[in-house]
Design a protein around this motif. Structure first.
Motif, PDB file in Angstrom:
ATOM      1  N   LYS A  77      49.814  37.154  52.886  1.00 23.50           N
ATOM      2  CA  LYS A  77      49.206  38.477  52.779  1.00 23.50           C
ATOM      3  C   LYS A  77      49.084  38.876  51.319  1.00 23.50           C
ATOM      4  N   GLN A  78      48.100  39.688  51.013  1.00 23.00           N
ATOM      5  CA  GLN A  78      47.935  40.218  49.662  1.00 23.00           C
ATOM      6  C   GLN A  78      48.440  41.656  49.560  1.00 23.00           C
ATOM      7  N   ILE A  79      48.455  42.359  50.676  1.00 19.84           N
ATOM      8  CA  ILE A  79      48.943  43.736  50.733  1.00 19.84           C
ATOM      9  C   ILE A  79      50.193  43.753  51.599  1.00 19.84           C
ATOM     10  N   PHE A  80      51.280  44.289  51.038  1.00 17.43           N
ATOM     11  CA  PHE A  80      52.567  44.316  51.722  1.00 17.43           C
ATOM     12  C   PHE A  80      52.918  45.725  52.184  1.00 17.43           C
ATOM     13  N   THR A  81      53.660  45.795  53.267  1.00 15.57           N
ATOM     14  CA  THR A  81      54.319  47.027  53.688  1.00 15.57           C
ATOM     15  C   THR A  81      55.759  46.968  53.183  1.00 15.57           C
ATOM     16  N   VAL A  82      56.528  47.993  53.443  1.00  8.53           N
ATOM     17  CA  VAL A  82      57.931  47.985  53.036  1.00  8.53           C
ATOM     18  C   VAL A  82      58.657  46.807  53.684  1.00  8.53           C
ATOM     19  N   ASP A  83      58.426  46.587  54.968  1.00 10.71           N
ATOM     20  CA  ASP A  83      59.080  45.471  55.655  1.00 10.71           C
ATOM     21  C   ASP A  83      58.695  44.130  55.042  1.00 10.71           C
ATOM     22  N   ASP A  84      57.440  43.986  54.640  1.00  3.76           N
ATOM     23  CA  ASP A  84      57.006  42.745  53.988  1.00  3.76           C
ATOM     24  C   ASP A  84      57.725  42.550  52.657  1.00  3.76           C
ATOM     25  N   VAL A  85      57.873  43.622  51.889  1.00  2.00           N
ATOM     26  CA  VAL A  85      58.575  43.530  50.601  1.00  2.00           C
ATOM     27  C   VAL A  85      60.033  43.146  50.831  1.00  2.00           C
ATOM     28  N   VAL A  86      60.645  43.719  51.855  1.00  2.00           N
ATOM     29  CA  VAL A  86      62.034  43.385  52.203  1.00  2.00           C
ATOM     30  C   VAL A  86      62.149  41.897  52.509  1.00  2.00           C
ATOM     31  N   ASN A  87      61.243  41.375  53.337  1.00  2.00           N
ATOM     32  CA  ASN A  87      61.272  39.953  53.697  1.00  2.00           C
ATOM     33  C   ASN A  87      60.956  39.060  52.502  1.00  2.00           C
ATOM     34  N   TYR A  88      60.026  39.492  51.670  1.00  2.00           N
ATOM     35  CA  TYR A  88      59.576  38.684  50.542  1.00  2.00           C
ATOM     36  C   TYR A  88      60.624  38.604  49.432  1.00  2.00           C
ATOM     37  N   THR A  89      61.270  39.737  49.147  1.00  2.38           N
ATOM     38  CA  THR A  89      62.216  39.790  48.030  1.00  2.38           C
ATOM     39  C   THR A  89      63.668  39.568  48.443  1.00  2.38           C
ATOM     40  N   GLY A  90      63.985  39.875  49.687  1.00  2.00           N
ATOM     41  CA  GLY A  90      65.377  39.801  50.121  1.00  2.00           C
ATOM     42  C   GLY A  90      66.140  41.083  49.835  1.00  2.00           C
ATOM     43  N   PHE A  91      65.465  42.091  49.278  1.00  2.00           N
ATOM     44  CA  PHE A  91      66.101  43.377  49.032  1.00  2.00           C
ATOM     45  C   PHE A  91      66.294  44.112  50.351  1.00  2.00           C
ATOM     46  N   SER A  92      67.242  45.011  50.396  1.00  2.00           N
ATOM     47  CA  SER A  92      67.410  45.835  51.591  1.00  2.00           C
ATOM     48  C   SER A  92      66.314  46.904  51.611  1.00  2.00           C
ATOM     49  N   LYS A  93      66.049  47.423  52.794  1.00  2.00           N
ATOM     50  CA  LYS A  93      65.015  48.444  52.945  1.00  2.00           C
ATOM     51  C   LYS A  93      65.392  49.693  52.144  1.00  2.00           C
ATOM     52  N   SER A  94      66.666  50.059  52.176  1.00  2.00           N
ATOM     53  CA  SER A  94      67.090  51.255  51.440  1.00  2.00           C
ATOM     54  C   SER A  94      66.912  51.061  49.931  1.00  2.00           C
ATOM     55  N   TYR A  95      67.121  49.841  49.444  1.00  2.00           N
ATOM     56  CA  TYR A  95      66.943  49.564  48.014  1.00  2.00           C
ATOM     57  C   TYR A  95      65.465  49.658  47.632  1.00  2.00           C
ATOM     58  N   VAL A  96      64.578  49.153  48.485  1.00  2.00           N
ATOM     59  CA  VAL A  96      63.135  49.252  48.220  1.00  2.00           C
ATOM     60  C   VAL A  96      62.725  50.724  48.153  1.00  2.00           C
ATOM     61  N   TYR A  97      63.222  51.539  49.100  1.00  2.00           N
ATOM     62  CA  TYR A  97      62.903  52.968  49.072  1.00  2.00           C
ATOM     63  C   TYR A  97      63.467  53.641  47.823  1.00  2.00           C
ATOM     64  N   LYS A  98      64.630  53.205  47.372  1.00  2.00           N
ATOM     65  CA  LYS A  98      65.219  53.751  46.145  1.00  2.00           C
ATOM     66  C   LYS A  98      64.347  53.401  44.947  1.00  2.00           C
ATOM     67  N   LEU A  99      63.863  52.152  44.889  1.00  2.00           N
ATOM     68  CA  LEU A  99      62.972  51.739  43.809  1.00  2.00           C
ATOM     69  C   LEU A  99      61.692  52.567  43.813  1.00  2.00           C
ATOM     70  N   VAL A 100      61.157  52.836  44.996  1.00  2.00           N
ATOM     71  CA  VAL A 100      59.942  53.651  45.119  1.00  2.00           C
ATOM     72  C   VAL A 100      60.233  55.079  44.672  1.00  2.00           C
ATOM     73  N   HIS A 101      61.325  55.639  45.159  1.00  2.00           N
ATOM     74  CA  HIS A 101      61.681  57.026  44.830  1.00  2.00           C
ATOM     75  C   HIS A 101      61.820  57.228  43.325  1.00  2.00           C
ATOM     76  N   ASN A 102      62.363  56.234  42.637  1.00  2.00           N
ATOM     77  CA  ASN A 102      62.567  56.324  41.193  1.00  2.00           C
ATOM     78  C   ASN A 102      61.384  55.780  40.386  1.00  2.00           C
TER      79      ASN A 102
END
Length: 94
Positions: A22-47
C-alpha cells in the motif's frame, strides 16, 4: 496452543505483506509496518512528530514514503564512513 501461535504469526505476516504494498497507510497499517504500539503512533501524531494527513478532521492517513523518510532521519554514520570522509577531505585539501 501451538496452532494458535502459528495462526497469529500467519495473520501478522499477511498484514505486513499487504501493508507494504500500500502507498497510503492507516494507523493500524503504521502499527503493523513499524512495530510501534497504537498509543505511541497517536502520541507521535498528537505531538506533530510524524507526518500525517487528516482529511475532514476525522481519519488519520500516512504515506508510505513519508513514513520511510521519517524512520530514516537522523541517520548515524559508522566509524568507517567517518574515516573515509575524513580521508577524502584531507586528500582534497592537498
Amino acid at each position: 496452543m501451538e496452532s494458535n501461535v502459528i495462526l497469529q504469526k500467519l495473520t501478522q505476516l499477511e498484514k505486513l505483506i499487504i501493508g507494504t504494498n500500500k502507498q497510503i497507510f492507516t494507523v493500524d497499517d503504521v502499527v503493523n509496518y513499524t512495530g510501534f504500539s497504537k498509543s505511541y503512533v497517536y502520541k507521535l501524531v498528537h505531538n506533530n512528530i510524524i507526518p500525517y494527513s487528516k482529511p475532514n478532521n476525522r481519519t488519520l492517513f500516512f504515506t508510505k514514503t513519508e513514513i520511510d523518510e521519517w524512520l530514516l532521519q537522523n541517520k548515524s554514520k559508522s566509524i568507517s564512513q567517518i574515516e573515509k570522509e575524513a580521508a577524502n577531505y584531507v586528500n582534497s585539501k592537498k
